[in-house]
Design a protein around this motif. Structure first.
Motif, PDB file in Angstrom:
ATOM      1  N   UNK A 433      54.872 -41.307 101.814  1.00 63.22           N
ATOM      2  CA  UNK A 433      54.730 -42.267 100.717  1.00 63.22           C
ATOM      3  C   UNK A 433      56.051 -42.382  99.959  1.00 63.22           C
ATOM      4  N   UNK A 434      56.656 -41.234  99.693  1.00 61.78           N
ATOM      5  CA  UNK A 434      57.912 -41.219  98.948  1.00 61.78           C
ATOM      6  C   UNK A 434      59.038 -41.898  99.747  1.00 61.78           C
ATOM      7  N   UNK A 435      59.095 -41.572 101.035  1.00 60.75           N
ATOM      8  CA  UNK A 435      60.162 -42.125 101.878  1.00 60.75           C
ATOM      9  C   UNK A 435      60.006 -43.640 102.034  1.00 60.75           C
ATOM     10  N   UNK A 439      62.684 -46.543 101.155  1.00 56.10           N
ATOM     11  CA  UNK A 439      63.160 -47.523 102.144  1.00 56.10           C
ATOM     12  C   UNK A 439      62.857 -48.952 101.699  1.00 56.10           C
ATOM     13  N   UNK A 440      61.698 -49.131 101.099  1.00 55.96           N
ATOM     14  CA  UNK A 440      61.334 -50.480 100.650  1.00 55.96           C
ATOM     15  C   UNK A 440      62.209 -50.914  99.471  1.00 55.96           C
ATOM     16  N   UNK A 441      62.636 -49.938  98.705  1.00 52.29           N
ATOM     17  CA  UNK A 441      63.521 -50.247  97.577  1.00 52.29           C
ATOM     18  C   UNK A 441      64.890 -50.727  98.064  1.00 52.29           C
ATOM     19  N   UNK A 476      63.969 -39.208 110.945  1.00 47.14           N
ATOM     20  CA  UNK A 476      65.176 -38.368 110.952  1.00 47.14           C
ATOM     21  C   UNK A 476      65.763 -38.119 109.574  1.00 47.14           C
ATOM     22  N   UNK A 477      65.809 -39.145 108.742  1.00 40.80           N
ATOM     23  CA  UNK A 477      66.400 -38.941 107.415  1.00 40.80           C
ATOM     24  C   UNK A 477      65.416 -38.274 106.477  1.00 40.80           C
TER      25      UNK A 477
END
Ligand code: GTP
Ligand code: MG
Length: 613
Positions: A433-435, A439-441, A476-477
């Motif tokens: 959820x955090x990632x 990414x969407x930001x 990966x990130x």
């Protein structure tokens, strides 16, 4: 590097903010790498196909040999004994990453459009050309890859002329093509530029060989005619049969380019290190400085009708546009900023005028692809990045708190394809959820949503490659293990025949206890039901497109305030259905919790139909 590291005032005449745009694989990154090399920013040329190009720094870029994210770099180039600062953005060519081109063009003053000398204009060249038209970005063209078998300067030029709304004016002419590509004629100085070594650093300007003389002279004549035609003052001079100097032609071509009336055409081979220094000269000579373009305009955040203007000067109130948010693995959230007026200083407080919030400016950095250097200020006209801006997003304006302005937002295409993603464990769920949020930001063309009916997390993007890269970054990130699949089709349930439900709820918890009995009748709705049912003034019938609820309780035996929650429970249950859905038709007892003594026998009748999707 020119003025980047110091806090001295930028002389805007000597600044160029440019982007490199093209169809995929035209050679943008290869050209950028040479620019970095010849401007002394790197000491060894790294090739894209070896995963070594400076601006293709992300793991996914190195592995795939394509650019995914626009990379900003700053370099310095000396022309006529004057050092110029060049802020350059290398953009991706793949159509899935078109948002990167869009946002770059929004803040750049000029563009270098690269063409593959074999293919000429390709589909994505047309798209980026249109985008540049939209933002009125003046541009020069570089017909690249002339070393390739089958390359043709003339054919490529012809495709630019025919397929793009353009007025190409070649200022160079190639000497040979394919294997025989030996050098480039400078049509202003009428010299042949050749190279004494493979690295392209030993530049020789020699007399045009006899076998090329005639063609070169013809090309020069065409250049002169085209420039004169594009410039009113020169046309007049020509008609008066007055002498026109090379300096005048040069200045007229600069004016025409900046006014978007013409595009100087250059050529070469980035891979074989031919033509890139002349391309840099042309960037300085023909592309605008921030002073050459119209000053920025915006609106007053308190009154959209009021138009405001800011000149590109340090003395003006601050106005700056955040055009990109990136999550840097080392320093965190990076906001790329173009300052249009005033000065953005570390430690200052500014207003995010789009949101009406205050932002404190922590660190400011100048970018060199994935590396950065701390700076104290970003001056009017310049492009750099800020760290730790918490509440600011792509397309938002930062301005002086006492003189707010909102600059035009950046428009992005709407994502078109979807995949479903499922975390492998609970730990992954939280991380995911955090990632995904991060990414969407970063990426306005990437959206995350939860399908209410299937409960699946859906990722929406511009294409398969776009989503594949995002999922790879997630793994990966952000170290999230997740499975990817096709979105589930959400079948809807519909009742097929009438049914009567009679349910009793009892709970003895000491004291008076709880008791409820609900009787409901459910029926499929017909079209005529929907058309025929009249609006009810006594509020006993509620209806919407798929649902009619009829309260048949007589004589006020059930208090009115319990009727609506009952109906809401049914509506909520309709969203999921009884067979595969997670909700039950008769919801939890909270809304039926009543002292047993108040209940008699209610007679409720409700009709519903849930349409198949
Ligand atoms: N023969 C030849 N190959 C070139 C030349 N310039 C680039 N290439 C090759 O073309 C391929 C693509 O080059 P890139 O520089 O990655 O192209 P790009 O425009 O940055 O591509 P994207 O960023 O993915 O859109 C690489 O394999 C380069 O080595 C050139 O002048 N001649
Ligand atoms: Mg590239």
């Amino acid at each position: 590097m020119a003025k980047g590291s110091a806090n001295e005032k930028l002389d805007l005449r000597y600044l160029r903010n440019i982007g490199i745009i093209a169809h995929i694989d035209a050679g943008k990154t290869t050209t950028t790498e040479r620019i970095l090399y010849y401007t002394g920013m790197i000491h060894k040329i790294g090739e894209v196909h070896e995963g070594a190009a400076t601006t293709d720094w992300m793991a996914q870029e190195k592995e795939r040999g394509i650019t995914i994210t626009a990379a900003a770099i700053t370099s310095s180039w000396t022309r006529h004994d004057q050092a110029y600062t060049i802020n350059l953005i290398d953009t991706p060519g793949h159509v899935d990453f078109t948002a990167e081109v869009q946002r770059s063009l929004r803040v750049l003053d000029g563009g270098v459009v690269v063409f593959d000398g074999v293919a000429g204009v390709e589909p994505q060249s047309e798209t980026v050309w249109r985008q540049a038209n939209e933002y009125k970005v003046p541009r020069i063209c570089f017909i690249n890859k002339l070393d390739r078998t089958g390359a043709s300067f003339e054919r490529s030029l012809d495709s630019i002329r025919k397929r793009l709304t353009s007025n190409p004016i070649p200022i160079q002419y190639p000497y040979g093509d394919g294997d025989a590509f030996k050098g480039i004629v400078d049509l202003f100085s009428m010299e042949l530029v050749t190279y004494g070594n493979d690295l392209g650093t030993d530049i020789k300007r020699v007399e045009i060989p006899a076998d090329l003389r005639e063609e070169a002279e013809e090309a020069r004549q065409q250049m002169m005619d085209a420039i004169i035609e594009a410039d009113e003052a020169l046309t007049e001079k020509f008609l008066m049969e007055e002498e026109i100097s090379d300096e005048e032609l040069h200045a007229a071509l600069r004016r025409a380019t900046i006014a978007n009336k013409a595009q100087p055409i250059l050529c070469g081979s980035a891979l074989k290190n031919k033509g890139v220094q002349m391309l840099l000269d042309a960037v300085i000579d023909f592309l605008p400085s921030p002073l050459d373009i119209p000053s920025v305009t915006g609106t007053d955040p308190n009154d959209e009708e009021v138009l405001l203007e800011r000149q590109p000067s340090d003395e003006e109130p601050l106005s700056a546009l955040v055009f990109k948010i990136a999550t840097d693995p080392f320093v965190g959230r990076l906001a790329f900023i173009r300052v249009y007026s005033g000065v953005l200083r570390t430690g200052s407080t500014v207003t995010n005028s789009t949101q009406g919030k205050r932002e404190r400016i922590g660190r400011l950095v100048r970018m060199f692809a994935d590396k950065r250097e701390d700076i104290e200020e970003i001056h009017a006209g310049d492009i750099a990045a800020a760290l730790s801006l918490k509440n600011t997003f792509t397309g938002e304006t930062l301005s002086a708190p006492d003189k707010p302005i909102v600059l035009e937002k950046i428009s992005f295409p709407v994502p078109v394809i979807e995949i479903a993603i499922e975390p492998q464990s609970n730990a992954d769920r939280d991380k995911m959820a955090d990632a995904l949020h991060k990414l969407a930001e970063e990426d306005p063309t990437f959206q995350v949503k939860t399908d209410e009916e299937t409960g699946q997390t859906l990722l929406k993007g511009m294409g398969e490659l776009h989503l594949e890269v995002l999922v790879d970054r997630l793994r990966r990130e952000f170290k999230v293990d997740a499975n990817v699949g096709k979105p589930r089709v959400s079948y809807r349930e519909a009742i097929t025949k009438s049914v009567r439900i009679d349910t009793t709820f009892k709970r003895q918890t000491g004291g008076s206890g709880q008791y409820a009995r609900v009787v409901m009748e459910f029926e499929p709705i017909t079209e005529s039901d929907l058309e025929g049912a009249e609006e009810s003034s006594d509020r006993k019938i509620f209806r919407d497109e798929q649902f009619i609820f009829e309260d048949q309780i007589r004589g006020g035996t059930i208090p009115k305030e319990w009727i609506k929650p009952t109906m809401m429970g049914v509506m909520d249950a309709m969203k999921g259905g009884v067979l595969a859905g997670t909700r039950w038709l008769v919801c939890g007892p909270s809304w039926l919790t009543v002292p047993s003594t108040t209940w008699t026998r209610p007679k409720w009748r409700s009709a519903l139909r849930v349409r198949c999707a």
